[in-house]
Design a protein around this motif. Structure first.
Motif, PDB file in Angstrom:
ATOM      1  N   SER A 255       0.825  -1.218   0.000  1.00 21.78           N
ATOM      2  CA  SER A 255       0.000   0.000   0.000  1.00 21.78           C
ATOM      3  C   SER A 255       0.851   1.256   0.000  1.00 21.78           C
ATOM      4  N   GLU A 256       2.069   1.175   0.540  1.00 20.39           N
ATOM      5  CA  GLU A 256       2.973   2.331   0.563  1.00 20.39           C
ATOM      6  C   GLU A 256       3.875   2.392  -0.659  1.00 20.39           C
ATOM      7  N   GLY A 257       3.700   1.463  -1.585  1.00 19.23           N
ATOM      8  CA  GLY A 257       4.499   1.465  -2.803  1.00 19.23           C
ATOM      9  C   GLY A 257       5.880   0.871  -2.653  1.00 19.23           C
ATOM     10  N   LYS A 258       6.166   0.206  -1.544  1.00 21.13           N
ATOM     11  CA  LYS A 258       7.478  -0.397  -1.307  1.00 21.13           C
ATOM     12  C   LYS A 258       7.445  -1.848  -1.796  1.00 21.13           C
ATOM     13  N   THR A 259       7.449  -1.995  -3.109  1.00 23.92           N
ATOM     14  CA  THR A 259       7.294  -3.329  -3.687  1.00 23.92           C
ATOM     15  C   THR A 259       8.484  -4.233  -3.395  1.00 23.92           C
ATOM     16  N   GLU A 260       9.686  -3.663  -3.327  1.00 26.80           N
ATOM     17  CA  GLU A 260      10.861  -4.494  -3.037  1.00 26.80           C
ATOM     18  C   GLU A 260      10.786  -5.066  -1.626  1.00 26.80           C
ATOM     19  N   VAL A 261      10.368  -4.246  -0.680  1.00 24.99           N
ATOM     20  CA  VAL A 261      10.220  -4.725   0.694  1.00 24.99           C
ATOM     21  C   VAL A 261       9.143  -5.798   0.763  1.00 24.99           C
ATOM     22  N   ALA A 262       8.026  -5.537   0.083  1.00 22.57           N
ATOM     23  CA  ALA A 262       6.937  -6.518   0.083  1.00 22.57           C
ATOM     24  C   ALA A 262       7.380  -7.834  -0.536  1.00 22.57           C
ATOM     25  N   SER A 263       8.130  -7.756  -1.626  1.00 20.58           N
ATOM     26  CA  SER A 263       8.588  -8.981  -2.293  1.00 20.58           C
ATOM     27  C   SER A 263       9.506  -9.787  -1.394  1.00 20.58           C
ATOM     28  N   GLU A 264      10.361  -9.088  -0.630  1.00 16.49           N
ATOM     29  CA  GLU A 264      11.270  -9.807   0.264  1.00 16.49           C
ATOM     30  C   GLU A 264      10.505 -10.497   1.384  1.00 16.49           C
ATOM     31  N   ILE A 265       9.506  -9.813   1.930  1.00 16.71           N
ATOM     32  CA  ILE A 265       8.697 -10.427   2.987  1.00 16.71           C
ATOM     33  C   ILE A 265       7.944 -11.634   2.433  1.00 16.71           C
ATOM     34  N   LEU A 266       7.389 -11.502   1.238  1.00 13.34           N
ATOM     35  CA  LEU A 266       6.646 -12.611   0.643  1.00 13.34           C
ATOM     36  C   LEU A 266       7.560 -13.786   0.325  1.00 13.34           C
ATOM     37  N   THR A 267       8.801 -13.488  -0.054  1.00 12.53           N
ATOM     38  CA  THR A 267       9.757 -14.576  -0.316  1.00 12.53           C
ATOM     39  C   THR A 267      10.026 -15.357   0.960  1.00 12.53           C
ATOM     40  N   ARG A 268      10.174 -14.652   2.068  1.00 16.91           N
ATOM     41  CA  ARG A 268      10.387 -15.338   3.344  1.00 16.91           C
ATOM     42  C   ARG A 268       9.151 -16.122   3.760  1.00 16.91           C
ATOM     43  N   LEU A 269       7.974 -15.526   3.557  1.00 14.94           N
ATOM     44  CA  LEU A 269       6.737 -16.211   3.929  1.00 14.94           C
ATOM     45  C   LEU A 269       6.496 -17.438   3.068  1.00 14.94           C
ATOM     46  N   ASN A 270       6.970 -17.399   1.847  1.00 18.59           N
ATOM     47  CA  ASN A 270       6.780 -18.543   0.957  1.00 18.59           C
ATOM     48  C   ASN A 270       7.473 -19.791   1.492  1.00 18.59           C
ATOM     49  N   GLN A 271       8.521 -19.584   2.278  1.00 23.88           N
ATOM     50  CA  GLN A 271       9.213 -20.722   2.883  1.00 23.88           C
ATOM     51  C   GLN A 271       8.423 -21.302   4.058  1.00 23.88           C
ATOM     52  N   VAL A 272       7.505 -20.506   4.586  1.00 21.94           N
ATOM     53  CA  VAL A 272       6.679 -20.963   5.709  1.00 21.94           C
ATOM     54  C   VAL A 272       5.413 -21.653   5.217  1.00 21.94           C
ATOM     55  N   GLY A 273       4.860 -21.162   4.090  1.00 25.10           N
ATOM     56  CA  GLY A 273       3.607 -21.692   3.581  1.00 25.10           C
ATOM     57  C   GLY A 273       3.736 -23.112   3.062  1.00 25.10           C
ATOM     58  N   ASN A 274       2.648 -23.850   3.205  1.00 27.03           N
ATOM     59  CA  ASN A 274       2.608 -25.235   2.739  1.00 27.03           C
ATOM     60  C   ASN A 274       1.143 -25.609   2.540  1.00 27.03           C
ATOM     61  N   ILE A 275       0.750 -25.897   1.295  1.00 26.90           N
ATOM     62  CA  ILE A 275      -0.653 -26.172   1.003  1.00 26.90           C
ATOM     63  C   ILE A 275      -1.110 -27.510   1.582  1.00 26.90           C
ATOM     64  N   ARG A 276      -0.191 -28.295   2.103  1.00 26.28           N
ATOM     65  CA  ARG A 276      -0.561 -29.561   2.738  1.00 26.28           C
ATOM     66  C   ARG A 276      -0.204 -29.571   4.230  1.00 26.28           C
ATOM     67  N   GLY A 277       0.061 -28.400   4.771  1.00 21.28           N
ATOM     68  CA  GLY A 277       0.448 -28.312   6.177  1.00 21.28           C
ATOM     69  C   GLY A 277      -0.719 -27.961   7.073  1.00 21.28           C
ATOM     70  N   THR A 278      -0.419 -27.227   8.129  1.00 19.52           N
ATOM     71  CA  THR A 278      -1.448 -26.793   9.069  1.00 19.52           C
ATOM     72  C   THR A 278      -2.317 -25.723   8.435  1.00 19.52           C
ATOM     73  N   ALA A 279      -3.393 -25.359   9.143  1.00 13.91           N
ATOM     74  CA  ALA A 279      -4.291 -24.325   8.615  1.00 13.91           C
ATOM     75  C   ALA A 279      -3.539 -23.018   8.405  1.00 13.91           C
ATOM     76  N   GLU A 280      -2.652 -22.666   9.327  1.00 15.81           N
ATOM     77  CA  GLU A 280      -1.882 -21.426   9.200  1.00 15.81           C
ATOM     78  C   GLU A 280      -0.921 -21.497   8.021  1.00 15.81           C
ATOM     79  N   GLN A 281      -0.297 -22.652   7.829  1.00 13.67           N
ATOM     80  CA  GLN A 281       0.623 -22.805   6.702  1.00 13.67           C
ATOM     81  C   GLN A 281      -0.112 -22.750   5.370  1.00 13.67           C
ATOM     82  N   THR A 284      -1.100 -19.146   4.732  1.00  9.24           N
ATOM     83  CA  THR A 284       0.076 -18.371   4.348  1.00  9.24           C
ATOM     84  C   THR A 284       0.430 -18.599   2.894  1.00  9.24           C
ATOM     85  N   ALA A 285       0.422 -19.851   2.464  1.00 12.05           N
ATOM     86  CA  ALA A 285       0.782 -20.165   1.080  1.00 12.05           C
ATOM     87  C   ALA A 285      -0.167 -19.490   0.092  1.00 12.05           C
ATOM     88  N   TYR A 286      -1.450 -19.543   0.364  1.00 13.32           N
ATOM     89  CA  TYR A 286      -2.418 -18.987  -0.582  1.00 13.32           C
ATOM     90  C   TYR A 286      -2.452 -17.455  -0.522  1.00 13.32           C
TER      91      TYR A 286
END
Length: 611
Positions: A255-281, A284-286
């Motif tokens: 929302s603040e236009g900081k796409t590089e920061v957002a992309s880095e956070i999403l890259t880190r979150l992508n390592q946490v997400g798992n479509i076959r994991g817990t509800a939170e995982q 996160t993935a989706y």
């Protein structure tokens, strides 16, 4: 690893006071020799300043005051007590012998031989030596007290803040600064009772502790950052944040236009997400996929046309069948329709449905009509409309399946498929007969229609007004309890995280992870979430509202609430307990004219009836 200082703090013989830093060995007394720190009054000590010296310092004072600065007046004075620096361990001190003769004769010297002494060493006037700023190696530097560019008291960040508790860090830093102020006062041989100088007296043991803390702080490793953006992202993504909080941080960066920061956070979150994991995982993935569609729509196109595709229709219908909160919403609508026909024998019911889907809702209605006592040969007519997902051919297949089921239980059944504009709705076009009880079913349909916030046509209110002209006996509305219509981007992200997080969590109670349909169902939910978050305007199909807004919209269209009887709520609660083995996570409760179905305190769907 850099400690934040240029070399070790004392090995170069430098010490930084309040805003004084000395890195010249010629200007340091011998810290290793305690005897060198005590000097009797010298007979040749100048007790008063000469006129030339006074004029020189007066000019400097006027220059400092012109800049709005305050230069403390330093007076020569005899020290009879050991220096407060004496407790410093000799391991950290340097044996540096002053060498006055090393000062260059080319230095600018005042015409007056006004050279005073302190601690047995000559103190040069500002015209005689121009000290250089000290660079600490971490981007910070300290300008000495008598440097021409000195601009008042200014400290670098001596205490590394990374990884330090902010609540205690500020207090420790304040305490450290007070001690450094006092040290400067002692080094400059200042008067302890000068006006405006509120520095507390610090004991030698405290000074020793202060210096040891400074030394210890320099030994803490500081994580290097490659760029300013990575530094910002580190602060925007603290490791203590949960995945949901980090998703909100990523949305804030977007929302603040900081796409590089957002992309880095999403890259880190992508390592946490798992479509076959817990509800939170899984959430996160989706949600990472949804936010990436917002950041880079060309690389990750958000789902729009997919919401009208056959795969999405199938996965949605599968979800309706396995989720108690949605399945019971359809049943609540059926019970409201049956209540509207309770006084008619035999029952001749005509239901107009604008989104019949695969007809699962009416399987239950057919059996409920057949089970009604004292009703001989009831009839059911269903009129529906073609749409993007279900053309006329597919809808006729749905009608054939319903007719087969109705014939088995003795229900007279008719099925009509129309293709009409909203403005063409009428009793004649719908084929409503005089002795038929007309019911209109809006189950998970109205939220897909754009309202006044999208187009001046306002199809949502237009459809409600046209239905009101039909004077139906009952209108049923079943909708998701989610604010995603006119809400701004950040609010929609927060709402989607909370809502779909509860939905994914509830699926753990009804569908096993080994079920092959599990991923298919949740992929359909992810398309809904991504469309709600990543799309705007007409591309945003998912425009859910909370029940309070539906109540206001229905009232403006001319409808009045038709509360369901307590028997309906009790029946639904019994069905819920039998279908979920009494899982306490699911709830059914009647509130403000509607029946709410939820999971773990979060309402997911609301069913209501109107007339």
């Amino acid at each position: 690893m850099s400690s934040g200082f240029s070399g070790d703090f004392f090995t170069a013989g430098g010490f930084t006071g309040r805003s004084m830093a000395i890195n010249n060995p010629q200007n340091i007394y011998n810290l290793a020799d305690p005897a060198s720190q005590i000097h009797p009054r010298r007979p040749d000590l100048i007790g008063k300043r000469s006129l030339a010296e006074f004029q020189t310092q007066h000019q400097l004072l006027q220059q400092q005051q012109a800049l709005g600065l305050y230069l403390r007046n330093v007076k020569p004075r005899t020290y009879q007590n050991p220096s407060p620096i004496s407790p410093i361990s000799s391991d950290f001190s340097a044996s540096l012998s002053p060498d006055v003769s090393s000062i260059s004769s080319t230095s600018s010297v005042s015409s007056s031989p006004a050279i005073s002494t302190r601690y047995g060493l000559p103190i040069m006037q500002p015209q005689q030596i121009r000290p250089q700023p000290i660079n600490f190696g971490n981007g910070n530097s300290v300008i000495p007290f008598n440097h021409p560019n000195f601009s008042g008291v200014s400290y670098p960040n001596l205490l590394p803040n990374r990884g330090v508790n902010r609540e205690t860090g500020e207090e420790s830093e304040k305490k450290m600064m007070n001690r450094l102020h006092e040290l400067e006062k002692q080094l400059l041989d200042d008067n302890e009772d000068d006006e405006g100088d509120a520095v507390s007296v610090v004991t030698n043991s405290e000074w020793s502790e202060t210096i040891q803390n400074l030394i210890g702080s320099t030994q803490k490793p500081i994580s290097p950052t490659s760029s300013s953006s990575s530094c910002s992202s580190s602060s925007a993504y603290p490791q203590s944040l949960s995945p949901k909080q980090s998703l909100i941080e990523a949305a804030t960066a977007i929302s603040e236009g900081k796409t590089e920061v957002a992309s880095e956070i999403l890259t880190r979150l992508n390592q946490v997400g798992n479509i076959r994991g817990t509800a939170e995982q899984r959430l996160t993935a989706y949600m990472v996929s949804a936010l990436r569609s917002r950041v880079k729509p060309t690389e990750h196109p958000p789902p729009v046309a997919e919401l009208y595709g056959e795969e999405h229709a199938i996965s949605t219908q599968m979800f309706y069948e396995v989720s108690p909160c949605f399945k019971l919403g359809f049943m609540a609508a059926n019970l409201a329709i049956l209540e509207a026909t309770s006084d008619q024998r035999p029952c001749k019911l005509h239901v107009v449905d604008f989104d019949i889907g695969r007809g699962g809702q009416y399987m239950h209605l057919i059996h409920a009509l057949a089970a009604r006592k004292g009703d001989n040969s009831p009839s059911l007519k269903i009129t529906t409309f073609t749409d993007f997902a279900y053309g006329e051919e597919k809808l006729k297949l749905v009608g054939d399946e319903l007719k087969t089921r109705a014939n088995k239980v003795g229900i007279i059944f008719n099925f009509n498929v129309l293709s009409l504009k909203i403005t063409d709705l009428s009793l004649e076009r719908l084929g409503v007969e005089e002795n038929e009880v007309l019911a209109v079913n809006f189950a998970f349909r109205l939220y897909k229609l754009p309202d006044e916030s999208v187009t001046t046509e306002n199809l949502r209110d237009e459809l409600l007004r046209q239905v009101r002209r039909l004077s139906p006996a009952v209108v049923t509305v079943v909708e998701q309890e989610m604010s995603a219509n006119t809400a701004p981007f950040m609010a929609r992200v927060t709402e989607a995280c909370g809502y779909y997080g509860a939905v994914f969590d509830s699926l753990d109670a009804t569908v096993s992870r080994d079920n092959p349909d599990r991923v298919r169902i949740e992929e359909g939910l992810s398309r809904k979430a991504a469309n709600s978050v990543a799309c705007e305007g007409r591309d945003r199909v998912e425009r859910c509202e909370v029940f309070g807004k539906w109540r206001a919209r229905m009232g403006m269209a001319g409808f009045n609430p038709k509360p369901l009887s307590p028997l309906v709520s009790d029946s639904l609660r019994t069905l819920l307990n039998s279908g979920t083995c009494g899982n306490p996570g699911f709830t059914v409760k009647a509130e403000t004219g509607g029946v709410c179905f939820g999971w773990m305190g979060r309402t997911l769907t609301v069913a209501s009836a109107w007339r």
